[in-house]
Design an enzyme around this catalytic site. Structure first.
Site, short mmCIF file in Angstrom:
data_model
loop_
_atom_site.label_atom_id
_atom_site.label_comp_id
_atom_site.label_asym_id
_atom_site.label_seq_id
_atom_site.Cartn_x
_atom_site.Cartn_y
_atom_site.Cartn_z
N ASP A 184 0.86 -1.19 0.00
CA ASP A 184 0.00 0.00 0.00
C ASP A 184 0.89 1.24 0.00
O ASP A 184 2.12 1.13 -0.10
CB ASP A 184 -0.98 -0.03 1.19
CG ASP A 184 -2.33 0.59 0.81
OD1 ASP A 184 -2.34 1.76 0.39
OD2 ASP A 184 -3.35 -0.11 0.89
N HIS A 255 -2.62 3.26 -4.63
CA HIS A 255 -2.11 2.70 -3.37
C HIS A 255 -0.68 2.16 -3.56
O HIS A 255 -0.35 1.09 -3.09
CB HIS A 255 -3.04 1.60 -2.84
CG HIS A 255 -4.31 2.15 -2.26
ND1 HIS A 255 -4.41 2.66 -0.99
CD2 HIS A 255 -5.55 2.31 -2.80
CE1 HIS A 255 -5.64 3.09 -0.75
NE2 HIS A 255 -6.35 2.89 -1.84
N GLU A 319 -9.61 2.96 -5.50
CA GLU A 319 -9.21 4.34 -5.18
C GLU A 319 -8.02 4.81 -6.03
O GLU A 319 -6.90 4.89 -5.55
CB GLU A 319 -8.90 4.44 -3.69
CG GLU A 319 -10.14 4.16 -2.87
CD GLU A 319 -9.89 4.17 -1.36
OE1 GLU A 319 -10.77 4.67 -0.64
OE2 GLU A 319 -8.84 3.67 -0.91
C1 ACM Z 1 -11.03 -0.13 -0.05
O1 ACM Z 1 -11.57 -0.03 1.05
N1 ACM Z 1 -10.41 0.92 -0.58
C2 ACM Z 1 -11.04 -1.36 -0.79
#
Ligand code: ACM
Length: 539
Positions: A184, A255, A319
């Protein structure tokens, strides 16, 4: 409100099995395990016998050796094929125990039922009670093939020694997937021999936020950690012996700030040095879209598939802010070259490149997604926003895993009590709400049920540094999810009664399911400085 904890567990532990078996009837008497007990281990049942011994021998001294006339029989029985890979039958009488399944995995599930049928205390490190199984006849099989739990080891690293305990707790609840969130913005934990800087640089951040979400206070202490290939291979084997598959997640194209810190050439501004992110939230930096970036991540995925034998490989996809692409001539040129309507479509395009690579390796890609509109149908959709998104993806033809944040995100607080530690804001998730997870399709679309693989809990660890805190947030909420994934019957009152008893097992295992006790600072805090307690992370 959490489920109140009854101090006197019910006298018949078999009434408190979690998840509930498909069918259970009591039989007179029971079977006592003692030093004379021998196992008759039929071919194919060796793994289940080993697992039973692994659980019982160190704590009880019972050796449970094999004998051809052993009264405790473990056998593969093709006549139970109708119960599927994970189904099993268990009969306990005063004269013996018979555990049967068509597949070795079913026997592993049956071993967990046997553990739960023993006195609660049998799960503790020093059982005091006589080990007796009550007389029962059980036939059991799961409703859903994907019953999982995500643990985010990117935001806060946990060593493999802890992950093994985490796996054992999943296995006790007949869960079969450990979804390991390995990368991440704030940390890269997956070893990649072709690119060691990913863990050397990306595995360590200089500090972390403390306090509630949005806090501008930082702890000033480096945090880091990464796994070795040997450790992860060991974890895969350990989990496999318990019937748990480790599904790795290496997320793209967002991420990825930790990867960008290690390899700036992967970004949209190769000349800009970025640090491993020290904030929580959605980071604006995403991967560039050049061929060298695709090749880099294909190599990463090759190492992931080499290390993890799981049929599914998670490639992230959630995201992804597109501002960098919108401002990048290279990204605009790529979008035009690929015939996309604009840079926003690079998200789906990037995912498709990675998904194709996973498919070429003979695996199935999983991606976080809403309705799946931008993903190839080879992708299994892990739907995290609303159940409606899952159904939309299923209508398109995707297999789906329900991970609706409102019923499966255990980083939300368990309750609204004053002593609750800081948690992800915006929602409170109690056991009742988890139990209400919606796995059934809309009434007028029953065929969509065939697209539902199952569900899983999510523990994102921005606010969670220690094993104690992990378990406090996971249990007993995961018990409710495990119940609904295994046995789709909606019977809250019955579950709640069994959970009252089952909590005694969690207590015997040292799981802080009721209150979060004070616990030391995170052991992977790399600072040698004296530690102050992080406000609020203790109960
Ligand atoms: C997430 O909660 N961004 C998968």
């Amino acid at each position: 409100m959490d489920v109140p904890h009854r101090t006197t567990p019910p006298p018949r532990p078999e009434l408190a099995l979690v998840p509930r078996p498909s069918s259970l009837s009591s039989r007179p008497g029971g079977f006592r395990l003692d030093a004379t007990t021998r196992l008759r281990v039929a071919p194919g049942a060796e793994g289940a016998a080993d697992l039973l011994r692994t659980y019982l021998t160190p704590t009880t001294g019972l050796r449970l050796e094999h004998a051809e006339d052993g009264a405790f029989v473990l056998a593969v029985d093709p006549t139970l094929a109708g119960l599927g890979e994970e189904g099993y039958g268990l009969t306990v009488t005063p004269g013996g125990v018979l555990l049967r399944a068509a597949h070795p995995t079913g026997l592993l599930r049956g071993v967990q039922t046997i553990r739960q049928l023993l006195p609660y205390d049998a799960l503790s490190a020093r059982p005091a009670q006589v080990l007796a199984l009550p007389g029962v006849e059980i036939t059991d099989a799961p409703a859903h093939p994907w019953r999982g739990m995500l643990l985010d080891v990117a935001r806060h690293f946990q060593p493999v020694s802890y992950l093994r305990r985490f796996v054992d707790l999943l296995a006790l609840h007949k869960l079969n997937v450990l979804h390991l969130h390995l990368t991440d913005d704030q940390g890269w934990r997956m070893p990649v021999s072709a690119y060691p800087r990913l863990t050397e640089i990306g595995g360590r951040r200089t500090q972390s936020p403390i306090g509630p979400a949005g806090s501008d206070r930082f702890d000033g202490r480096p945090h880091g950690g990464a796994y070795t290939r040997a450790e992860l291979a060991g974890l895969v084997a350990y989990a496999g012996a318990r019937g748990v598959t480790v599904v790795p997640e290496v997320g793209v194209p967002g991420h990825v700030r930790a990867a960008l810190a290690a390899h700036p050439e992967l970004g949209n501004h190769p000349g800009t040095r970025l640090d491993v992110w020290t904030r929580w939230g959605v980071c604006p930096n995403v991967l560039g879209v050049g061929d060298h970036v695709l090749d880099f991540f294909r190599t990463v995925l090759d190492e992931v598939t080499d290390l993890f034998p799981a049929p599914y490989i998670h490639i992230g996809g959630d995201e992804v802010p597109t501002q960098e692409w919108e401002a990048s001539p290279a990204a605009l040129a790529r979008a035009a070259q690929e015939g996309l309507s604009g840079p926003r479509e690079l998200h789906g395009w990037f995912m498709a490149q990675m998904a194709d690579h996973v498919v070429r390796a003979g695996r199935r890609p999983v991606a976080w997604a809403e309705d799946g509109a931008t993903l190839p149908l080879t992708c299994t959709v892990m739907s995290w926003r609303t159940p409606q998104h899952a159904w939309a993806a299923a209508r398109r033809g995707h297999d789906v895993i329900h991970a609706d944040h409102r019923s499966t995100y255990f980083d939300y607080a368990r309750g609204s009590g004053r002593l609750e530690p800081p948690a992800q804001p915006g929602h409170v998730l109690d056991v009742r709400t988890v139990y209400g997870v919606d796995l059934l399709p809309p009434a007028d679309e029953p065929p969509l049920a065939a697209r539902v693989l199952g569900t899983q809990g999510q523990l994102w660890t921005e606010f969670v540094r220690t094993p104690e805190h992990i378990e406090y947030l996971t249990y007993p909420r995961l018990c409710a999810l495990a119940e609904r994934a295994w046995d789709s019957t909606d019977d809250w009152r019955d579950f709640r009664t069994r959970l009252d008893g089952h909590r005694a097992r969690l207590t015997a295992l040292g799981v802080p399911h009721d209150v979060l006790p004070p616990h030391p600072a995170h052991p992977h805090d790399l600072s040698r400085a004296p530690r102050e307690r992080t406000k609020g992370t203790v109960g």
